[in-house]
Design a protein around this motif. Structure first.
Motif: not given
Length: 553
Positions: A127-155
């Motif tokens: 829900n938090e990952i999907a919320g990055l697109l739903r909620e007022p998250v801005m381009p000056w915010d960041a979710l640090v991904c600890t691995s390339s595997a995480v980035v692919e899951t989020i993608r």
């Protein structure tokens, strides 16, 4: 302190406390991060955001356990505007979208948010990952991904969320997320720099003979939510048979119950009868040091979807141990196959085969552990590949040393916490620059100024339920003191348990009552007289009217 080199830390001890009985990887990672922050503070205090003094004190206790002289500056959650002087709020977890909602009241450009991923498999995390697109998250915010595997899951999640958004609101819908930098977790390498004497002491403490080859696993002993031990047991058994070497498996960890430990012991006896098993308490630092120092090689065969990075392999590399890991999640980034150790191939069902598991997790018929365990139970490790790798390491001390030294060098150069923390500092500089650029850009200024001050789900209750009362108290409402009422009566009423938790302070209530007695006739006039904003004056008058000391209208 400057806004370009540090961040305000969300100061909850739970994310950093290594002394917790139910210790998780995220606490170990958080503690390492906090140590790095303390080392890099350049004489400045650690600034932390928390809702009350008790939680702030708990965080400060963890901070003082790292450095008794490190000062802590507490920022209450009721004063988020103070974050702006630093520029970034570091969350230590995935909750960027949740905090973006509450930031609206201060302003979307007031500061940047920086979270970090741990597990991504839970319903809350998704829900938090999907919320990055739903909620007022801005381009000056960041979710640090600890691995390339995480980035692919989020993608993949964001791809599905964007498809849904455009289906629901039209193809023109703008779908925008935060920065998703890859910054791994770190290790304080000096913690794992064991001398020959310490290695001898560790082996003696565990009763290991000179020719025993000790394989080590460190972490929670939970086969449904971390790493199923069957492949490790069977692989070590077959490697012991092939090499003819005496093999010992050290499980340095902790179980949620004696029953789970019993299952681990029974499994070892059944599937690795020729491998000596030692289980030690992984939450005891001295015992844990003995295990690390005594080991000849490290094994962790994660097969669970809740794993995203895997901290223990880089700890093993720092300790100079060759590692055997599954070709899985973040291990692909950290362990170089054939250099630092071996990555063992894995198999799992293709997309579309797990819909019943997803539905069960969604509807509650599968709790998180059973959901993860069900997925893990269908993930297989290539046993032939595993036995080959273990046999090479068990039979060849020279290869163990060569791979161990390669891993140690990689840990120091790439995963030392001071190196990792500088990557965070670079990220925070970038986020601050992005936010400042938006604040000076005409289009950006318009977007910032037109942002709502709250979401529709967090409306002012007097707006959401403003149709309930007969009349509403506004700045022009007439107000008068009830004849015979006294400040002493007001104070006595306030101190009664019926009014515990009243939203106005005693001081403000008495000041407002005195103003009414002096002849002030509207909330707006009282606000001017007392030099206080109108909303608390209105709420206080509502309270005084409830207690029967003023008349409204």
């Amino acid at each position: 302190m400057t806004e370009t080199s540090t961040a305000v830390i969300r100061a909850h001890a739970d994310g950093y406390d290594m002394a917790k009985p139910a210790l998780m990887g995220r606490q170990a990672a958080g503690h390492g991060f906090l140590r790095a922050a303390v080392q890099a503070r350049m004489g400045q205090p650690i600034r932390g955001l928390s809702p009350n003094a008790e939680i702030a004190a708990g965080f400060d206790a963890v901070l003082k356990s790292i450095d008794p002289l490190a000062p802590f500056e507490w920022i209450r959650t009721t004063e988020p505007e103070r974050i702006g002087s630093t520029g970034v709020l570091y969350l230590a977890d995935i909750s960027v979208s949740s905090h973006a909602r509450s930031r609206l009241r201060t302003g979307v450009g007031a500061y940047s948010l920086c979270g970090v991923t741990h597990t991504t498999a839970s319903q809350n995390a998704m829900n938090e990952i999907a919320g990055l697109l739903r909620e007022p998250v801005m381009p000056w915010d960041a979710l640090v991904c600890t691995s390339s595997a995480v980035v692919e899951t989020i993608r993949r999640v964001h791809e599905a969320e964007a498809d849904y958004t455009r289906w629901r609101y039209g193809q023109a819908a703008v779908v925008e997320g935060p920065q998703l930098p890859i910054i791994p977790l770190g290790v304080h390498c000096a913690d794992f720099d064991y001398s020959d004497q310490q290695r001898a002491e560790g082996r003696a403490a565990l009763g290991l003979a000179t020719d025993d080859v000790a394989a080590l696993f460190v972490g929670r002993l939970v086969f449904h939510a971390k790493a199923h031990p069957h492949a490790m047991y069977l692989g070590l058994q077959r490697a012991a048979e092939r090499t003819g070497k005496p093999v010992t498996l050290i499980l340095c960890g902790w179980t949620p119950s004696p029953v789970i430990e019993e299952i681990f012991r029974e499994g070892a006896a059944r599937f690795a009868p020729d491998v000596r098993l030692i289980i030690v308490e992984g939450r005891d630092p001295r015992v844990r040091d003995h295990a690390w120092a005594a080991a000849d090689l490290f094994v962790t065969l994660a097969d669970n979807i809740q794993e995203t990075f895997g901290l223990t392999p880089i700890e093993a590399m720092a300790a100079g141990l060759p590692v055997v890991v599954t070709d899985w999640n973040g291990y692909r980034d950290t362990v170089r196959d054939g250099i630092d150790g071996f990555r063992i191939a894995t198999w799992a069902p293709e997309a579309g085969m797990g819909e019943p598991l997803a539905a069960g997790h969604e509807n509650g018929s599968l709790n998180y552990d059973r959901y993860c365990g069900s997925a893990s139970s269908t993930t297989a490790v290539d046993m032939e590949h595993l036995v080959d790798a273990l046999s090479v390491l068990i039979a060849n001390p020279a290869i163990r040393r060569t791979m161990g030294e390669a891993g140690r060098k990689r840990a120091r150069e790439t995963y030392e916490w001071s190196v990792i923390y500088r990557q965070y500092q670079d990220l925070w500089r970038d986020l601050n620059a992005r936010r400042r650029a938006a604040q000076t850009n005409v289009d950006g200024q318009h977007r910032l100024s037109s942002a709502p001050r709250s979401l529709s789900t967090n409306l002012d209750p007097y707006r959401a339920f403003g149709h309930y009362p007969t009349h509403q108290i506004d700045p022009a409402t007439r107000v008068a003191a009830i004849p015979g009422s006294t400040p002493e009566q007001v104070l006595a009423c306030l101190e009664h348990r019926l009014f515990t938790g009243a939203p106005s302070s005693k001081d403000l209530v008495l000041r407002v009552f005195a103003a009414v007695q002096a002849g002030e006739q509207t909330p707006g006039a009282i606000a001017v007289t007392l030099n206080v904003a109108t909303p608390p004056i209105v709420r206080t008058l509502g309270l005084l009217a409830k207690m029967g000391f003023v008349r409204l209208g």
